[in-house]
Design a protein around this motif. Structure first.
Motif, PDB file in Angstrom:
ATOM      1  N   SER A  41       0.835  -1.198   0.000  1.00  0.00           N
ATOM      2  CA  SER A  41       0.000   0.000   0.000  1.00  0.00           C
ATOM      3  C   SER A  41       0.871   1.249   0.000  1.00  0.00           C
ATOM      4  O   SER A  41       2.076   1.215   0.292  1.00  0.00           O
ATOM      5  CB  SER A  41      -0.921   0.012   1.220  1.00  0.00           C
ATOM      6  OG  SER A  41      -0.201   0.325   2.392  1.00  0.00           O
ATOM      7  N   PHE A  42       0.241   2.378  -0.307  1.00  0.00           N
ATOM      8  CA  PHE A  42       0.948   3.657  -0.307  1.00  0.00           C
ATOM      9  C   PHE A  42       1.513   3.967   1.065  1.00  0.00           C
ATOM     10  O   PHE A  42       2.648   4.458   1.198  1.00  0.00           O
ATOM     11  CB  PHE A  42      -0.016   4.760  -0.755  1.00  0.00           C
ATOM     12  CG  PHE A  42       0.530   6.146  -0.600  1.00  0.00           C
ATOM     13  CD1 PHE A  42       1.642   6.559  -1.310  1.00  0.00           C
ATOM     14  CD2 PHE A  42      -0.073   7.054   0.260  1.00  0.00           C
ATOM     15  CE1 PHE A  42       2.147   7.844  -1.170  1.00  0.00           C
ATOM     16  CE2 PHE A  42       0.420   8.340   0.406  1.00  0.00           C
ATOM     17  CZ  PHE A  42       1.534   8.731  -0.313  1.00  0.00           C
ATOM     18  N   PHE A  43       0.761   3.659   2.091  1.00  0.00           N
ATOM     19  CA  PHE A  43       1.200   3.979   3.452  1.00  0.00           C
ATOM     20  C   PHE A  43       2.338   3.061   3.893  1.00  0.00           C
ATOM     21  O   PHE A  43       3.190   3.456   4.688  1.00  0.00           O
ATOM     22  CB  PHE A  43       0.013   3.889   4.407  1.00  0.00           C
ATOM     23  CG  PHE A  43      -1.127   4.786   4.000  1.00  0.00           C
ATOM     24  CD1 PHE A  43      -1.047   6.153   4.196  1.00  0.00           C
ATOM     25  CD2 PHE A  43      -2.254   4.273   3.394  1.00  0.00           C
ATOM     26  CE1 PHE A  43      -2.075   6.992   3.804  1.00  0.00           C
ATOM     27  CE2 PHE A  43      -3.294   5.098   3.003  1.00  0.00           C
ATOM     28  CZ  PHE A  43      -3.203   6.464   3.204  1.00  0.00           C
ATOM     29  N   TYR A  84      -0.785  10.733  11.251  1.00  0.00           N
ATOM     30  CA  TYR A  84      -1.623  11.387  10.233  1.00  0.00           C
ATOM     31  C   TYR A  84      -1.872  10.446   9.062  1.00  0.00           C
ATOM     32  O   TYR A  84      -2.927  10.505   8.422  1.00  0.00           O
ATOM     33  CB  TYR A  84      -0.963  12.666   9.744  1.00  0.00           C
ATOM     34  CG  TYR A  84      -1.898  13.575   8.977  1.00  0.00           C
ATOM     35  CD1 TYR A  84      -2.703  14.501   9.628  1.00  0.00           C
ATOM     36  CD2 TYR A  84      -1.975  13.515   7.587  1.00  0.00           C
ATOM     37  CE1 TYR A  84      -3.559  15.338   8.926  1.00  0.00           C
ATOM     38  CE2 TYR A  84      -2.824  14.347   6.874  1.00  0.00           C
ATOM     39  CZ  TYR A  84      -3.613  15.252   7.550  1.00  0.00           C
ATOM     40  OH  TYR A  84      -4.465  16.072   6.845  1.00  0.00           O
ATOM     41  N   ALA A  85      -0.882   9.590   8.759  1.00  0.00           N
ATOM     42  CA  ALA A  85      -1.084   8.598   7.697  1.00  0.00           C
ATOM     43  C   ALA A  85      -2.281   7.712   8.021  1.00  0.00           C
ATOM     44  O   ALA A  85      -3.101   7.397   7.145  1.00  0.00           O
ATOM     45  CB  ALA A  85       0.177   7.752   7.517  1.00  0.00           C
ATOM     46  N   SER A  86      -2.403   7.318   9.287  1.00  0.00           N
ATOM     47  CA  SER A  86      -3.553   6.507   9.708  1.00  0.00           C
ATOM     48  C   SER A  86      -4.846   7.297   9.585  1.00  0.00           C
ATOM     49  O   SER A  86      -5.878   6.766   9.165  1.00  0.00           O
ATOM     50  CB  SER A  86      -3.359   6.038  11.154  1.00  0.00           C
ATOM     51  OG  SER A  86      -2.197   5.253  11.282  1.00  0.00           O
ATOM     52  N   GLU A  87      -4.791   8.587   9.951  1.00  0.00           N
ATOM     53  CA  GLU A  87      -5.981   9.436   9.830  1.00  0.00           C
ATOM     54  C   GLU A  87      -6.399   9.577   8.368  1.00  0.00           C
ATOM     55  O   GLU A  87      -7.592   9.533   8.045  1.00  0.00           O
ATOM     56  CB  GLU A  87      -5.696  10.817  10.421  1.00  0.00           C
ATOM     57  CG  GLU A  87      -5.484  10.827  11.925  1.00  0.00           C
ATOM     58  CD  GLU A  87      -6.760  10.510  12.694  1.00  0.00           C
ATOM     59  OE1 GLU A  87      -7.851  10.920  12.244  1.00  0.00           O
ATOM     60  OE2 GLU A  87      -6.654   9.838  13.734  1.00  0.00           O
ATOM     61  N   LEU A  88      -5.419   9.754   7.493  1.00  0.00           N
ATOM     62  CA  LEU A  88      -5.724   9.890   6.073  1.00  0.00           C
ATOM     63  C   LEU A  88      -6.319   8.602   5.520  1.00  0.00           C
ATOM     64  O   LEU A  88      -7.318   8.634   4.790  1.00  0.00           O
ATOM     65  CB  LEU A  88      -4.449  10.259   5.305  1.00  0.00           C
ATOM     66  CG  LEU A  88      -4.555  10.268   3.773  1.00  0.00           C
ATOM     67  CD1 LEU A  88      -5.630  11.242   3.312  1.00  0.00           C
ATOM     68  CD2 LEU A  88      -3.206  10.623   3.147  1.00  0.00           C
ATOM     69  N   ALA A  89      -5.707   7.472   5.851  1.00  0.00           N
ATOM     70  CA  ALA A  89      -6.236   6.183   5.379  1.00  0.00           C
ATOM     71  C   ALA A  89      -7.665   5.979   5.868  1.00  0.00           C
ATOM     72  O   ALA A  89      -8.542   5.532   5.113  1.00  0.00           O
ATOM     73  CB  ALA A  89      -5.341   5.041   5.854  1.00  0.00           C
ATOM     74  N   GLY A  90      -7.901   6.337   7.149  1.00  0.00           N
ATOM     75  CA  GLY A  90      -9.252   6.193   7.695  1.00  0.00           C
ATOM     76  C   GLY A  90     -10.240   7.125   7.029  1.00  0.00           C
ATOM     77  O   GLY A  90     -11.388   6.748   6.747  1.00  0.00           O
ATOM     78  N   SER A  91      -9.802   8.364   6.748  1.00  0.00           N
ATOM     79  CA  SER A  91     -10.691   9.337   6.122  1.00  0.00           C
ATOM     80  C   SER A  91     -11.093   8.903   4.719  1.00  0.00           C
ATOM     81  O   SER A  91     -12.273   8.947   4.353  1.00  0.00           O
ATOM     82  CB  SER A  91     -10.006  10.708   6.066  1.00  0.00           C
ATOM     83  OG  SER A  91     -10.805  11.644   5.381  1.00  0.00           O
TER      84      SER A  91
END
Length: 703
Positions: free
Chosen positions: A104-106, A625-632
């Motif tokens: 994945s990107f993350f 923030y990566a987790s926040e972005l993935a969740g969003s």
């Protein structure tokens, strides 16, 4: 009743039954035809002199229900809107890959930090350096790919909007033209063929835009928008125009029938495929793009923070920073605490140390007497301090440093009290030793204060588009750069009620010199900007990142610094240690991995993220923030899919209920056929009986 009357009455019954049988036959023949509405025969008695003299077929009508049609049209419009959003957002989410997957990107970002951690264990290894750079390049390439793909989705939506507008225009014309055929056919008793075709066109139109359709007594239909504006059937057909303008997204304009004035259709769209495409292009995809750009920009900035705190071994002979968009005096002012600039030999030994104390406004060379400087004299004083060992220059918003005699340049800041401006050290603020660069202005913490000169040319203009909550244009506002030279003067011009945006919101500068806009109604975008800070400098929108378009495209514009990409040995994996010089040891060592550790931990340091696409402004680590972005992104796609499934279920139920009334039921048609057959037989028997009576009467007369 005379025999002629009996014969006439039976004949009308016979013809009515034949018409009924033909109608039933048509219904049965189209039992599996999509969109077919069954026909019904409306019969009326023939009266003469107060007596019934037969039956007449008044007209053949469709078994349609206007309320069920309206419910189905509304439900199908909502389903079309939700389907467009769900399908496209699912594709957008797929661009990032499964967050839990290794590809994945993350995961690319995690691999990047892991590669630097491995390099810290063997900082001299060219293999480890190359692997780390490959991971950085892969992360940046993936960010660029996703950014480009999001742009492709937006352009695809734009093309579909244009095609949808053309199809709506065609449908409106065809529906309007069929009204004449329907009214003429109804006058002759059977308009069902034209009405069936027209109903199919109306159903297709309802999936593109939400409409209200009402049929008059004469059979003609009137199509109206959600707010009642006529679209077809009244004074002709409306015309939709898809208008594209520079710096702004395309807008659907409506010209009502018999009118020459245009107005936006967007506010009138509450459902349909076109509304879904507009929301996708103007809200959903830009929101994801802004979140991605904010994430990648801060991840890059933290890598650059670590790289600026480190040095290659041997250190580079020249360092050229990024274009800050500022003049040197403005850029230098506002720093606090101190930084140390070292001229280091190829063997890692210290040749000269220049300590710059911004709080005191002094420079000292090799621990000697301090010399005062101001922001205006900073460059000349620095050149004096460098002496014959180097030089400093400033051009096009960028600071450049050069060392002579085969030496290199490195910086060191106290961990407890580093030089600081907008939370960045001197080297980091100017981007002197950045690992990742961009060909555009990606960082908007300028450090400017209200009292600082704005630097833009008076009279140049920036034009904003003010839109309401639905994205419909309210007005365009051109703001001229004021003659007053301070940032406060510029803010006052932007916030003026007359000639500015004061009626729609307020611009302000925060503590880091970022310009923010707090909206009072709707949103703003920049559609043109010919302002310039200095000769060839950035525009207002570029320097401050005003408008979603300016901020959302940053993630696809980052690259590894060219000299490092070409030569991994220039990767800064060591740290300058000025405390070692007193013991006669090198201040830089090729085996030192302290800089690599800083790069490995770049995802763990807290960074300030601006509000972007529904995610608020927060201070957290890049990894968090990566987790926040993935969740969003995941929640956005999941919610769209849930809405689609619900809307499709409602549409299916509405369509089924409509079909239960309008569709062909073989059992009902069999009953109707039997009824018409019996009526036909009864009428035939009456005719036969009348004939027999005629024969008997004629026989009696002959006798």
């Amino acid at each position: 009743m005379s025999l002629n009357s009996i014969m006439s009455s039976a004949s009308t019954g016979l013809m009515a039954a034949q018409t009924g049988l033909r109608t039933v036959s048509d219904n049965i023949a189209n039992v599996n035809t999509a969109g077919y509405v069954r026909k019904l025969v409306q019969q009326t008695p023939l009266i003469s002199g107060g007596l019934g003299v037969g039956v007449d077929v008044a007209r053949i009508v469709l078994a349609s229900d206007q309320y069920l049609q309206k419910a189905a049209a509304t439900a199908n419009a909502s389903a079309a809107q939700a389907t467009v959003l769900a399908d496209s957002l699912d594709r957008a989410q797929a661009l990032f890959g499964d967050p839990s997957g290794k590809d994945s990107f993350f995961a690319r970002l995690d691999n990047l930090y892991a590669a630097f951690s491995a390099a810290a264990d063997d900082a001299a290894s060219s293999v480890r350096r190359g692997a780390a750079l490959d991971m950085v390049d892969t992360f940046l390439s993936e960010a660029g790919r996703i950014d480009a793909s999001l742009g492709e989705l937006a352009r695809e939506a734009d093309s579909r909007i244009a095609a949808g507008v053309d199809r709506v225009n065609q449908l409106l014309i065809e529906i309007n033209d069929l009204n004449g055929e329907v009214t003429r056919a109804r006058a002759h008793g059977d308009s069902t063929g034209a009405e069936t075709v027209q109903n199919g066109l109306i159903d297709e139109l309802a999936t593109l835009i939400d409409i209200n359709a009402a049929r008059r007594e004469n059979g003609a239909v009137i199509i109206r928008a959600s707010d009642g504006v006529p679209l077809a059937g009244q004074d002709g057909a409306a015309k939709l125009t898809y208008v594209r303008s520079d710096g702004a997204t395309g807008e659907i304009m409506l010209t009502p029938p018999g009118s020459v004035g245009q107005s936006s259709l967007r506010a009138r769209l509450t459902g349909g495929e076109l509304r879904g495409l507009l929301d996708l292009r103007d809200k959903e995809l830009p929101a994801i793009g802004q979140q991605l750009s904010e994430f990648v920009t801060r991840a890059v900035d933290e890598l650059n923070r670590a790289h600026n705190a480190a040095s290659a071994v041997p250190p580079p002979s020249s360092l050229t920073g990024r274009n800050t968009g500022l003049d040197l005096a403005t850029a230098v002012s506002g720093f606090s605490s101190a930084t140390s600039m070292a001229i280091v030999g190829a063997d890692g030994t210290l040749q000269r140390q220049i300590d710059i104390n911004f709080t005191a406004g002094t420079m000292s060379v090799d621990g000697g007497a301090a010399t005062a400087f101001t922001p205006g004299t900073f460059l000349s004083q620095l050149n004096t301090a460098l002496g014959g060992m180097g030089s400093a220059s400033f051009a096009d918003g960028a600071l450049s440093l050069n060392a002579t005699g085969g030496n290199g340049i490195a910086f060191s800041d106290s961990a407890a009290n580093p030089s600081a401006k907008v939370g960045k050290t001197f080297s980091h603020f100017f981007g002197l030793n950045d690992l990742v660069t961009s060909d555009r202005y990606a960082f908007y913490d300028t450090g400017l204060k209200a009292s600082d000169p704005h630097g833009f040319t008076a009279g140049d203009t920036i034009t904003f588009r003010v839109a309401d909550g639905d994205g419909s244009r309210i007005r365009d506002v051109a703001v001229a750069v004021p003659t007053g030279g301070s940032m406060q003067d510029l803010l006052d011009a932007l916030n003026a009620n007359n000639g500015g945006l004061g009626l729609y919101g307020q611009f302000a500068l925060d503590a880091d010199g970022q310009m923010t806009f707090k909206s009072a109604a709707g949103s703003i975008s920049v559609i043109s900007d010919n302002t310039e800070r200095g000769a060839g400098g950035p525009s207002i929108s570029e320097l401050f990142g005003i408008g979603g378009a300016q901020r959302s495209g940053r993630s696809g514009r980052f690259d590894i610094r060219a000299d490092i990409a070409a030569n991994p040995s220039r990767l800064a994996l060591a740290q300058l240690d000025l405390s070692q010089d007193a013991a006669g040891r090198p201040v830089l060592s090729s085996g030192d991995g302290a800089g690599a550790l800083l790069l490995a931990k770049a995802g763990e340091t807290n960074a300030s993220f601006d509000a972007a696409g529904g995610l608020g402004s927060v201070t957290m680590s890049v990894s968090r923030y990566a987790s926040e972005l993935a969740g969003s992104v995941g929640r956005r796609a999941e919610a769209a899919i849930s809405r689609r499934d619900t809307a499709q279920a409602v549409a299916a139920e509405a369509t089924e209920r409509r079909a239960s009334v309008e569709g062909v039921n073989l059992d009902e048609e069999l009953i109707a056929m039997t009824t018409y057959q019996q009526a036909f037989n009864a009428s035939a028997r009456v005719i036969q009986a009348s004939k027999d009576m005629y024969d008997v009467l004629l026989g009696m007369m002959g006798a």
